[in-house]
Enzyme design. Structure first.
Site, PDB file in Angstrom:
ATOM      1  CE  LYS A 122      -1.220   5.906   7.596  1.00 34.37           C
ATOM      2  NZ  LYS A 122      -0.818   5.273   6.347  1.00 34.37           N
ATOM      3  CG  PHE A 125      -1.830   1.240   1.200  1.00 34.31           C
ATOM      4  CD1 PHE A 125      -2.983   1.251   0.428  1.00 34.31           C
ATOM      5  CD2 PHE A 125      -1.505   2.384   1.914  1.00 34.31           C
ATOM      6  CE1 PHE A 125      -3.803   2.371   0.380  1.00 34.31           C
ATOM      7  CE2 PHE A 125      -2.323   3.512   1.876  1.00 34.31           C
ATOM      8  CZ  PHE A 125      -3.471   3.501   1.104  1.00 34.31           C
ATOM      9  CG  ASP A 147       5.495   3.740   1.959  1.00 33.17           C
ATOM     10  OD1 ASP A 147       5.479   4.413   3.012  1.00 33.17           O
ATOM     11  OD2 ASP A 147       4.493   3.592   1.233  1.00 33.17           O
TER      12      ASP A 147
HETATM   13  C1  PLP Z   1      -0.978   5.559   4.924  1.00 31.78           C
HETATM   14  C2  PLP Z   1       0.079   5.090   4.010  1.00 31.78           C
HETATM   15  C3  PLP Z   1       0.329   5.728   2.782  1.00 31.78           C
HETATM   16  C4  PLP Z   1      -0.534   6.866   2.268  1.00 31.78           C
HETATM   17  O1  PLP Z   1      -0.484   7.993   3.079  1.00 31.78           O
HETATM   18  P1  PLP Z   1      -1.644   9.103   2.927  1.00 31.78           P
HETATM   19  O2  PLP Z   1      -1.222  10.168   3.886  1.00 31.78           O
HETATM   20  O3  PLP Z   1      -2.923   8.430   3.303  1.00 31.78           O
HETATM   21  O4  PLP Z   1      -1.632   9.539   1.521  1.00 31.78           O
HETATM   22  C5  PLP Z   1       1.362   5.268   1.996  1.00 31.78           C
HETATM   23  N1  PLP Z   1       2.132   4.243   2.396  1.00 31.78           N
HETATM   24  C6  PLP Z   1       1.939   3.620   3.571  1.00 31.78           C
HETATM   25  C7  PLP Z   1       2.840   2.512   3.962  1.00 31.78           C
HETATM   26  C8  PLP Z   1       0.903   4.008   4.412  1.00 31.78           C
HETATM   27  O5  PLP Z   1       0.681   3.363   5.565  1.00 31.78           O
END
Ligand code: PLP
Length: 393
Positions: free
Chosen positions: A248, A134, A219
């Site tokens: 986050k 994700f 990420d």
């Molecule tokens: C939440 C998340 C995203 C996306 O972040 P947003 O602020 O919702 O755009 C991308 N990568 C990971 C691993 C996430 O947990």
């Protein structure tokens, strides 16, 4: 006020939401409009790193709001510079671009990798990503994500994201072509149900990337800023990424994200990257307040210690009730239920005043504030236990 008093019909429906309106938060607790109190182990999806309205964040926001909110990304501001320097001094690579959401930071990472590929790898642009990954909800980050069902949404997809399998280095080798410029991976796949990339796998990936001249893109949007008990999850594996994204927790609940890169990879030319709100002083001040708190002596050890306490309590519960595995690191933990009861457990826990999340039908995810107390952990686990007893599990 009652739920029916709020004009929620004016909002687009994007997800099934319970008939509640939250009006106030403090630490690990949230209050709804009818005065009911909830123990919050979602915390805005691991966003409120220090809990709801923590004192350092409230103070930083109030002072910064009264001083300077935004002066445009075409000027330097003191807060963005200070926050970038705090990050780079503590493992956040060499250069930072601030964004407003995780997806936007990942878009920036994809652009930076493609730019680097155009300059140094004869136009290579493919980025290998992983099953169930994700990376966000923009068009490119949805293409990079491999969430089941997403392959048929919003066609046509942005090209250039071949798929490999997490913890399977041979699958990465098979996905690499002469057009490959990098590999993007979450140290722990959060939305997939808290699936950790094994440290040996991350080390193998780093070695493979070095050998093939590819960029290692981490990420760390969910795992960074202390969530796993270290400032960045990559520290557990002892690898160093070329590009890393944060989001986050970095803003403690305020929209803030970051794209970090090594000096060698920071190759944007003037005009390649930007954004109206990027690096605004208000959000950066929030980031400084969060980072200074997380970097204070002993704080991260406390996160690791409370994470073990939570995982131990869940493991004990799992053994007693014959459930499945407990996995994760620090305060990002999942409990496998062994059956698809996640949604039901989440709803009943909420009725009992506990907010948790079920990222997969059979799993519960716990992502409390990094400063959650042992008593709050005990209470959350006891509530899950009571719900499971009620469900006859
Ligand atoms: C939440 C998340 C995203 C996306 O972040 P947003 O602020 O919702 O755009 C991308 N990568 C990971 C691993 C996430 O947990």
């Amino acid at each position: 006020m009652k739920f029916s008093d709020y004009p929620v019909h004016a909002l687009m429906e994007i997800i099934e939401r319970p008939p509640l309106v939250f009006v106030r938060g403090q630490g690990s607790w949230l209050w709804d409009s009818e005065g009911r109190r909830y123990l919050d182990f979602i915390q805005g999806w691991a966003v409120n790193a220090l809990g709801h309205s923590p004192e350092p964040l409230v103070r930083a926001l109030a002072e910064q709001a009264a001083t300077l909110v935004n002066c445009s990304p075409a000027f330097y501001n003191a807060q963005a510079a200070r926050l970038a320097a705090l990050l780079t001094a503590n493992g956040g690579l060499d250069r930072v671009f601030f964004a407003n959401s995780g997806a936007e930071a990942n878009e920036g990472a994809i652009k930076l990798a493609r730019k680097w590929g155009a300059l140094h790898r004869d136009g290579a642009y493919e980025i290998v990503t992983f099953e169930n990954a994700f990376h966000g909800r923009t068009l490119a980050t949805m293409a990079a994500s491999k969430k089941p069902g997403w392959d048929r949404l919003f066609e046509p997809k942005a090209p250039g994201f071949p798929t490999a399998t997490l913890n399977d280095l041979a699958s990465v080798e098979r996905a690499i072509t002469p057009r490959t410029v990098g590999v993007m991976v979450e140290p722990i796949q959060g939305e997939a149900g808290v699936i950790p990339a094994r440290p040996e796998f991350l080390r193998g990936l780093a070695a493979l990337a070095r050998e093939r001249g590819l960029l290692l893109i981490l990420d760390e949007i969910q795992t960074g800023i202390g969530r796993t008990g270290k400032l960045f999850a990559y520290e557990h594996a002892g690898v160093r990424p070329d590009i890393m994204t944060l989001g986050k927790g970095i803003g403690g609940g305020v929209p803030l994200a970051a794209l970090c890169a090594t000096e060698a990879v920071s190759c944007f030319a003037y005009g390649d990257q930007g954004g109206t709100f990027c690096g605004n002083a208000l959000a950066a001040a929030a980031g400084i307040a969060v980072l200074e708190t997380v970097l204070a002596p002993g704080f991260l050890d406390g996160v690791a210690e409370r994470g073990r306490y939570l995982a131990d309590a869940l493991a004990t519960l799992s053994r007693r009730r014959g459930l499945g595995e407990v996995r994760g690191q620090g305060l990002l933990v999942a409990l496998e239920l062994g059956r698809d009861a996640g949604k039901e457990v989440v709803a009943r826990a909420r009725e009992r005043g506990l907010l948790i999340n079920s990222p997969r039908p059979s799993a519960l995810r716990f992502m409390p504030a990094l400063n959650v107390s042992r008593e709050e952990i005990d209470q959350a686990v006891a509530t899950v236990d009571a719900v499971l007893a009620e469900l006859g599990g």
